[in-house]
Design a protein around this motif. Structure first.
Motif, PDB file in Angstrom:
ATOM      1  N   PRO A 173      -1.703  -3.917  -8.897  1.00 48.43           N
ATOM      2  CA  PRO A 173      -0.671  -3.452  -9.821  1.00 48.43           C
ATOM      3  C   PRO A 173      -1.214  -2.392 -10.788  1.00 48.43           C
ATOM      4  CG  PRO A 173      -0.599  -5.845  -9.641  1.00 48.43           C
ATOM      5  CD  PRO A 173      -1.833  -5.391  -8.911  1.00 48.43           C
ATOM      6  N   HIS A 174      -0.441  -1.344 -11.005  1.00 47.63           N
ATOM      7  CA  HIS A 174      -0.769  -0.243 -11.917  1.00 47.63           C
ATOM      8  C   HIS A 174      -2.062   0.475 -11.527  1.00 47.63           C
ATOM      9  CE1 HIS A 174       2.584  -1.547 -14.298  1.00 47.63           C
ATOM     10  NE2 HIS A 174       2.046  -2.740 -14.463  1.00 47.63           N
ATOM     11  N   SER A 175      -2.289   0.554 -10.218  1.00 51.01           N
ATOM     12  CA  SER A 175      -3.520   1.183  -9.730  1.00 51.01           C
ATOM     13  C   SER A 175      -3.603   2.656 -10.132  1.00 51.01           C
ATOM     14  CB  SER A 175      -3.604   1.058  -8.204  1.00 51.01           C
ATOM     15  OG  SER A 175      -2.455   1.607  -7.574  1.00 51.01           O
ATOM     16  N   ILE A 176      -2.472   3.349 -10.212  1.00 47.82           N
ATOM     17  CA  ILE A 176      -2.487   4.769 -10.579  1.00 47.82           C
ATOM     18  C   ILE A 176      -3.005   4.936 -12.008  1.00 47.82           C
ATOM     19  CG2 ILE A 176      -1.064   6.828 -10.946  1.00 47.82           C
ATOM     20  CD1 ILE A 176       0.821   5.749  -8.759  1.00 47.82           C
ATOM     21  N   ILE A 229      -8.874   8.037  -3.599  1.00 46.89           N
ATOM     22  CA  ILE A 229      -8.436   7.022  -2.646  1.00 46.89           C
ATOM     23  C   ILE A 229      -8.410   5.702  -3.409  1.00 46.89           C
ATOM     24  CG2 ILE A 229      -8.968   5.791  -0.513  1.00 46.89           C
ATOM     25  CD1 ILE A 229     -10.502   8.326   0.381  1.00 46.89           C
ATOM     26  N   ILE A 230      -7.196   5.143  -3.585  1.00 52.42           N
ATOM     27  CA  ILE A 230      -7.083   3.940  -4.414  1.00 52.42           C
ATOM     28  C   ILE A 230      -6.292   2.857  -3.691  1.00 52.42           C
ATOM     29  CG2 ILE A 230      -7.297   5.217  -6.577  1.00 52.42           C
ATOM     30  CD1 ILE A 230      -4.292   4.990  -6.950  1.00 52.42           C
ATOM     31  N   MET A 256      -3.660  11.846  -5.245  1.00 48.22           N
ATOM     32  CA  MET A 256      -3.926  10.411  -5.257  1.00 48.22           C
ATOM     33  C   MET A 256      -3.276   9.781  -4.039  1.00 48.22           C
ATOM     34  SD  MET A 256      -3.604   9.504  -9.264  1.00 48.22           S
ATOM     35  CE  MET A 256      -4.838   8.221  -9.069  1.00 48.22           C
ATOM     36  N   THR A 257      -4.087   9.122  -3.203  1.00 52.92           N
ATOM     37  CA  THR A 257      -3.593   8.482  -1.988  1.00 52.92           C
ATOM     38  C   THR A 257      -3.635   6.972  -2.161  1.00 52.92           C
ATOM     39  OG1 THR A 257      -4.401  10.329  -0.646  1.00 52.92           O
ATOM     40  CG2 THR A 257      -3.903   8.279   0.494  1.00 52.92           C
ATOM     41  N   TYR A 265       2.505   7.961  -1.516  1.00 53.40           N
ATOM     42  CA  TYR A 265       2.953   6.585  -1.694  1.00 53.40           C
ATOM     43  C   TYR A 265       3.242   5.967  -0.336  1.00 53.40           C
ATOM     44  CZ  TYR A 265       6.275   2.934  -3.318  1.00 53.40           C
ATOM     45  OH  TYR A 265       6.940   1.767  -3.558  1.00 53.40           O
ATOM     46  N   GLY A 266       2.508   4.893  -0.003  1.00 57.02           N
ATOM     47  CA  GLY A 266       2.715   4.240   1.279  1.00 57.02           C
ATOM     48  C   GLY A 266       2.053   2.880   1.305  1.00 57.02           C
ATOM     49  N   GLY A 267       1.965   2.298   2.491  1.00 58.80           N
ATOM     50  CA  GLY A 267       1.286   1.014   2.655  1.00 58.80           C
ATOM     51  C   GLY A 267       2.037  -0.132   2.004  1.00 58.80           C
TER      52      GLY A 267
END
Length: 314
Positions: free
Chosen positions: A284-287, A278-279, A217-218, A42-44
């Motif tokens: 929103p709700h990308s995971i 890589i997402i 998941m990045t 989790y970042g960015g």
């Protein structure tokens, strides 16, 4: 012509049916991933924007409540830089890594463990999840030594920046396989008890490999690996195998900063991680969109195209 209220009722019913279809699409993925570990870096911008923060916490909480075991590894570079600025200490970087003297190390540890980590734990708690914040110091979770060379073998002297030597997975496994969500701050410790700052992407990859996670998941600030089409538009490549990646690097479709991202993902695949993603964390709700839909929204990297269930199209 139908009365207005009847037409509205039909439109409302269509919307509800559409939502049900989304849940049905997610069902085989939920069944396939139940009881398995997903490591999320989790970042960015997803850590800076309040709306996106809330979206990520929703996604991670939902994963836990449907029987998947998320492990969250967070960055926090902007928080560290802000604190250094307040203390009139310049931020310096080399090879993309923060130059970390003793004073900077103390501040990084204070901010990442005492502020950023606990804010994420509190945010997950607001969603109803039971999160526990830990760092690599706790239980010697992340053992490391001083980083003295870069990836090319050239000497590097950037202070208290660590190279991971071992991940002790017992604490993470106990928490993740129970009702808790581990939230990991990227600080490691050496055999003498000295703390080191470590790149969060590296920590997430090493934890995923050590846990033999089903997914890494990045969350990034890019859409994924993209190809420029003949008409000048760009297209995100949804699935890449090792062979694909080597070809795309050779023809320069994958270049610059994307090369270490995809090669890092490949490295985790070779070490037992099922799939790496890589997402775009700005969505929103990308995971959830990446894990629970057939199309996904980013780039999934896998050693070979292996479906989770009969009928999955990848």
């Amino acid at each position: 012509m139908k009365p207005l209220n009847e037409a509205a009722q039909i439109l409302g019913m269509e919307e509800l049916i559409g939502k049900a279809e989304i849940l049905i699409e997610a069902l085989p993925y939920i069944q396939s991933l139940a009881g398995k570990t997903v490591v999320i870096k989790y970042g960015g911008n997803a850590m800076i924007n309040d709306e996106l923060k809330s979206s990520v916490m929703d996604d991670i909480t939902l994963l836990k409540f449907v029987g998947i075991n998320p492990v969250l590894v967070h960055g926090g570079g902007p928080d560290v830089s802000d604190m250094l600025l307040k203390m009139n200490i310049p931020s310096k970087f080399e090879n993309g890594l923060r130059v970390t003297d003793k004073k900077t190390m103390n501040i990084a540890q204070m901010v990442l463990i005492g502020k950023t980590n606990k804010e994420i734990v509190a945010a997950l708690g607001k969603k109803g999840a039971k999160a526990i914040g830990i760092s690599g110091i706790d239980g010697h979770l992340i053992e490391c030594e001083k980083l003295t060379h870069d990836d090319s073998g050239r000497p590097l002297n950037i202070g208290y920046v660590g190279r991971i030597t071992k991940i002790n997975t017992r604490v993470l496994s106990m928490l993740a396989n129970d009702e808790f969500i581990p939230v990991v701050a990227p600080i490691g410790v050496d055999k003498d008890g000295q703390s080191y700052n470590i790149n969060a992407d590296t920590v997430a990859a090493e934890i995923a490999a050590a846990l033999k996670a089903e997914k890494l998941m990045t969350l990034t600030d890019v859409e994924g690996v993209k190809r420029i089409m003949p008409d000048g538009s760009s297209k995100v490549l949804p699935v890449l195998t090792e062979k694909d990646i080597l070809t795309l690097i050779e023809d320069k479709t994958i270049s610059g900063g994307m090369i270490p991202k995809v090669t890092g993902c490949l490295n985790t695949i070779h070490r037992g991680v099922g799939r790496a993603h890589i997402i775009d964390g700005r969505i929103p709700h990308s995971i959830l969109l990446e894990i629970f839909t057939g199309k996904g929204i980013g780039t999934m990297i896998t050693r070979e195209k292996r479906p989770y269930f009969e009928g999955e199209k990848i």
